[in-house]
Motif scaffolding. Structure first.
Motif, PDB file in Angstrom:
ATOM      1  N   PRO A 126      12.728   4.491   3.016  1.00  0.00           N
ATOM      2  CA  PRO A 126      12.062   4.558   1.576  1.00  0.00           C
ATOM      3  C   PRO A 126      11.259   3.191   1.282  1.00  0.00           C
ATOM      4  O   PRO A 126      11.846   2.271   1.816  1.00  0.00           O
ATOM      5  N   TYR A 127      10.125   3.464   0.886  1.00  0.00           N
ATOM      6  CA  TYR A 127       9.255   2.140   0.800  1.00  0.00           C
ATOM      7  C   TYR A 127       9.794   1.048  -0.289  1.00  0.00           C
ATOM      8  O   TYR A 127       9.773  -0.170  -0.005  1.00  0.00           O
ATOM      9  N   GLY A 169       7.560  10.680  -1.136  1.00  0.00           N
ATOM     10  CA  GLY A 169       8.775  10.407  -0.386  1.00  0.00           C
ATOM     11  C   GLY A 169       8.466   9.501   0.792  1.00  0.00           C
ATOM     12  O   GLY A 169       7.661   8.360   0.720  1.00  0.00           O
ATOM     13  N   THR A 170       8.958   9.635   1.836  1.00  0.00           N
ATOM     14  CA  THR A 170       8.562   8.827   3.050  1.00  0.00           C
ATOM     15  C   THR A 170       7.519   9.842   4.109  1.00  0.00           C
ATOM     16  O   THR A 170       7.582   9.522   5.449  1.00  0.00           O
ATOM     17  N   LYS A 214       0.788  -1.142   0.025  1.00  0.00           N
ATOM     18  CA  LYS A 214       0.036   0.116  -0.031  1.00  0.00           C
ATOM     19  C   LYS A 214       0.890   1.445   0.099  1.00  0.00           C
ATOM     20  O   LYS A 214       0.511   2.224  -0.545  1.00  0.00           O
ATOM     21  N   CYS A 215       1.989   1.330   0.763  1.00  0.00           N
ATOM     22  CA  CYS A 215       3.060   2.434   0.854  1.00  0.00           C
ATOM     23  C   CYS A 215       3.435   2.580  -0.743  1.00  0.00           C
ATOM     24  O   CYS A 215       3.477   3.707  -1.228  1.00  0.00           O
ATOM     25  N   ILE A 262       3.247  -0.753  12.131  1.00  0.00           N
ATOM     26  CA  ILE A 262       3.416   0.833  11.695  1.00  0.00           C
ATOM     27  C   ILE A 262       4.644   0.733  10.770  1.00  0.00           C
ATOM     28  O   ILE A 262       5.629   0.269  11.183  1.00  0.00           O
ATOM     29  N   THR A 263       4.714   1.661  10.030  1.00  0.00           N
ATOM     30  CA  THR A 263       5.715   1.633   8.982  1.00  0.00           C
ATOM     31  C   THR A 263       6.912   2.559   9.847  1.00  0.00           C
ATOM     32  O   THR A 263       6.782   3.395  10.748  1.00  0.00           O
ATOM     33  N   PRO A 264       8.115   2.185   9.606  1.00  0.00           N
ATOM     34  CA  PRO A 264       9.390   2.732  10.402  1.00  0.00           C
ATOM     35  C   PRO A 264       9.379   3.958   9.823  1.00  0.00           C
ATOM     36  O   PRO A 264       9.114   4.616   8.851  1.00  0.00           O
TER      37      PRO A 264
END
Length: 230
Positions: free
Chosen positions: A48-49, A27-28, A15-16, A42-44
């Motif tokens: 970068p994805y 970006g992030t 999804k990211c 949760i994303t760190p």
């Protein structure tokens, strides 16, 4: 790591990647979380994805030691509002935060989105509120987001971006696409004199119609092609 948790971690990364490829984020700057049992994935932070692996997703307890986390990388700087929303809203299974262009433009102007289009009903009320401003990553921002989300599943964050909350990743992404679409429509309507805003009764009628053809349970494909037609 069990198979179902690994699959959820991979889905978060997918999804990211999609939200950046689609222009929904850059970006992030965005972040995604999902409920998994008694923990939040949760994303760190600042990763970068394209380089993200399932093992890099941070895991945080929903109850207990507030802010504790497990993983090789620290969680997103916005972990606090993700966690506080999930703790306060048991029906929420996933949260998406982005700096999408039109939502962010309205948030910069601190303009809530009125019922300029009937799809506002998908967000639980007659408008999408804009929160008060607070510095990113702070307890103050989390409190502001929770206030703006009362009775809603989406809000704008003043001078920041947007948040959507759904029962799972698919519906949350669907809502994120719908919210950015609604923001773009409202933004463009402002350029030609402003929208004609629907009445509360008209929005309520739409909400009832949604229930009859299943919009509330409709998953998103993650492709941006799930916009419901009237």
């Amino acid at each position: 790591m069990k198979k179902d948790e690994r699959a959820l971690r991979k889905a978060i990364i997918e999804k990211c990647l999609w939200m950046n490829a689609s222009g929904l984020n850059q970006g992030t700057s965005g972040n995604i979380s999902a409920r998994h049992g008694g923990r939040m994935l949760i994303t760190p932070s600042a990763t970068p994805y394209e380089a993200m692996e399932p093992e890099m997703i941070a895991s945080m307890p929903i109850e207990g030691d507030h802010g504790a986390w497990d993983g090789p990388l620290k969680p997103s700087t916005e972990w606090r509002f993700h966690l506080d929303i999930i703790r306060a809203r048991p029906e929420v299974g996933a949260i998406i935060h982005t700096h999408s262009p039109y939502c962010t433009a309205l948030a910069v102007a601190r303009k809530p989105i009125p019922a300029a289009h009937y799809m506002v009903a998908a967000f639980g009320g007659t408008d999408v509120r804009c929160s008060d401003y607070a510095t990113f990553g702070t307890e103050e921002l989390s409190r502001a987001a929770l206030r703006a989300l009362e009775g809603r599943n989406a809000c704008l964050l003043a001078n920041h971006g947007m948040i959507v909350a759904g029962p799972g990743l698919e519906k949350a992404m669907w809502l994120a696409v719908e919210l950015e679409t609604l923001a773009r429509q409202y933004f463009n309507a402002l350029l030609i004199g402003g929208p004609v805003v629907l009445s509360d009764a008209e929005v309520a009628e739409t909400a009832k119609s949604f229930a009859s053809y299943g919009l509330r349970d409709q998953p998103a494909s993650g492709t941006g092609k799930t916009r419901t037609k009237g």
